[in-house]
Motif scaffolding. Structure first.
Motif, PDB file in Angstrom:
ATOM      1  N   THR A  97       0.658  -1.178  -0.065  1.00 42.95           N
ATOM      2  CA  THR A  97      -0.107   0.110  -0.084  1.00 42.95           C
ATOM      3  C   THR A  97       0.873   1.250   0.106  1.00 42.95           C
ATOM      4  N   VAL A  98       0.678   2.129  -1.002  1.00 41.00           N
ATOM      5  CA  VAL A  98       1.388   3.335  -1.173  1.00 41.00           C
ATOM      6  C   VAL A  98       0.577   4.467  -1.037  1.00 41.00           C
ATOM      7  N   GLY A  99       1.093   5.324  -0.001  1.00 41.16           N
ATOM      8  CA  GLY A  99       0.522   6.578   0.181  1.00 41.16           C
ATOM      9  C   GLY A  99       1.079   7.814  -0.490  1.00 41.16           C
ATOM     10  N   HIS A 123      -0.135  -7.210  -5.711  1.00 39.54           N
ATOM     11  CA  HIS A 123      -1.398  -6.279  -5.564  1.00 39.54           C
ATOM     12  C   HIS A 123      -0.646  -4.831  -5.009  1.00 39.54           C
ATOM     13  N   LEU A 124      -0.871  -3.890  -5.763  1.00 38.64           N
ATOM     14  CA  LEU A 124      -0.393  -2.612  -5.527  1.00 38.64           C
ATOM     15  C   LEU A 124      -1.612  -1.656  -5.264  1.00 38.64           C
ATOM     16  N   GLU A 125      -1.712  -0.900  -4.033  1.00 46.09           N
ATOM     17  CA  GLU A 125      -2.852  -0.180  -3.733  1.00 46.09           C
ATOM     18  C   GLU A 125      -2.235   1.359  -3.514  1.00 46.09           C
ATOM     19  N   LEU A 126      -2.759   2.339  -4.206  1.00 46.97           N
ATOM     20  CA  LEU A 126      -2.445   3.763  -4.187  1.00 46.97           C
ATOM     21  C   LEU A 126      -3.489   4.658  -3.433  1.00 46.97           C
ATOM     22  N   ILE A 127      -3.031   5.351  -2.406  1.00 50.81           N
ATOM     23  CA  ILE A 127      -3.983   6.325  -1.868  1.00 50.81           C
ATOM     24  C   ILE A 127      -3.245   7.517  -1.805  1.00 50.81           C
ATOM     25  N   GLU A 133      -2.194  14.137   5.785  1.00 53.04           N
ATOM     26  CA  GLU A 133      -2.995  12.792   5.958  1.00 53.04           C
ATOM     27  C   GLU A 133      -2.222  11.709   5.405  1.00 53.04           C
ATOM     28  N   THR A 134      -1.104  11.980   4.507  1.00 51.23           N
ATOM     29  CA  THR A 134      -0.371  10.881   3.985  1.00 51.23           C
ATOM     30  C   THR A 134       0.574  10.448   5.320  1.00 51.23           C
ATOM     31  N   ILE A 135       1.204  11.523   5.924  1.00 52.87           N
ATOM     32  CA  ILE A 135       2.123  11.136   6.943  1.00 52.87           C
ATOM     33  C   ILE A 135       1.375  10.454   7.996  1.00 52.87           C
ATOM     34  N   ALA A 146       5.289   6.210   1.502  1.00 55.77           N
ATOM     35  CA  ALA A 146       4.791   7.089   1.433  1.00 55.77           C
ATOM     36  C   ALA A 146       5.709   7.888   0.254  1.00 55.77           C
ATOM     37  N   LEU A 147       5.174   8.495  -0.842  1.00 55.75           N
ATOM     38  CA  LEU A 147       6.132   9.216  -1.636  1.00 55.75           C
ATOM     39  C   LEU A 147       5.700  10.709  -1.344  1.00 55.75           C
TER      40      LEU A 147
END
Length: 311
Positions: A97-99, A123-127, A133-135, A146-147
């Protein structure tokens, strides 16, 4: 706590997510009475109430939050075990899971498509959300990586650079300042700025850039929810904006927006892939970070054409 089982802890996690026994039971493929019994057994064994029952759903008590934290740690460890076993079997599958902050959406599609092509069984999930909110999701272990445009300072992280981006001031092509050279901060300080709310990365850098102009931070401005809203408003000549070049690439190249030649700009920043330093790096996380480090920059918009971007 000898009667605590992972199945019971999974029920707690489902109740926290769905707020209702019935919905938690459906998610786990169990009956509502079974979930109710597991919760009752845990509360009796612990001697404390784990969830408050309200008309709006079930919410964890302070004691419940402790149980939930333990459940999440156990679930995370089991996920790592699954990834490790798959790695030993040389099966490149798993979940990550990537934020990411809002600007990432402008290069996410080709980047994630390329990663999925290389690792089709992952399976890659992007939020995508605001920086704050990402932090917060990174802190809560809701995302694996997190990017961000800069690492957070209040938690210990691993940070890998995978490219650069530039922050600029942009206007409609017909704006009075468009085409002018060496525009000073004082000149743009009187302009009406359109920007994201507090907590966004570009808003933070905007305030830093103009903090030495007295009264500018209280000057004329309008907050908007999304970068797309801001771009549309700038094109409609409702003001100017401080944005990442990567978010306006298409509009600049199409002649719909103009990058102003402001002294001190662009501000060049780096993109970071960030994970918590207190958690183990799974094989899937390692693969994604390695992919970003070696190929990530190739998916970022290229602004080497001097006719399209001020020097």
């Amino acid at each position: 706590m000898k009667n605590v089982t992972f199945r019971k802890l999974q029920s707690l996690l489902a109740i926290e997510t769905h707020r209702k026994i019935v919905d938690a039971a459906k998610a786990l493929g169990l009956t509502a009475p079974a979930i109710t019994l597991q919760l009752k057994q845990l509360e009796e064994d612990a001697g404390v109430t784990l969830f408050e029952r309200t008309p709006h759903g079930m919410f964890p008590t302070e004691a419940g939050k402790v149980f939930l934290e333990a459940a999440k740690e156990i679930d995370e460890r089991l996920q790592r075990l699954d990834d490790d076993v798959n790695a030993f079997r040389r099966v490149k599958r798993g979940h990550i899971t990537v934020g990411a902050v809002s600007t990432v959406r402008y290069f996410a599609a080709p980047l994630f498509a390329a990663f999925s092509k290389e690792y089709p069984d992952v399976h890659l999930e992007l939020i995508i959300d605001r920086r704050d909110e990402t932090i917060a999701r990174l802190k809560d272990r809701a995302v694996d990586i997190a990017l961000l445009g800069r690492p957070p300072r209040d938690i210990s992280v691993r940070a890998t650079v995978f490219g650069e981006h530039s922050l600029v001031v942009v206007s409609a092509p017909g704006h009075a300042l468009a085409g002018k050279r060496d525009i000073t901060k004082a000149e743009i300080a009187n302009e009406h700025f359109l920007h994201r709310g507090r907590g966004s990365g570009t808003r933070t850098f905007f305030e830093r850039f103009l903090k030495d102009i007295p009264g500018r931070l209280d000057g004329p401005s309008t907050e908007m929810e999304t970068v797309e809203d801001i771009k549309q408003a700038v094109m409609a000549e409702l003001g100017i904006a401080f944005l990442s070049m990567q978010s306006i690439a298409a509009e600049v190249q199409a002649g719909q927006l103009a990058v102003l030649d402001v002294v001190g700009l662009p501000i060049r920043r780096q993109w970071f892939a960030i994970s918590r330093s207190d958690r183990a790096v799974t094989p899937v996380m390692a693969a994604f970070q390695a992919f970003l480090a070696t190929r990530g920059e190739t998916f970022l918009p290229n602004f080497s054409d001097p006719a399209k971007v001020p020097a």
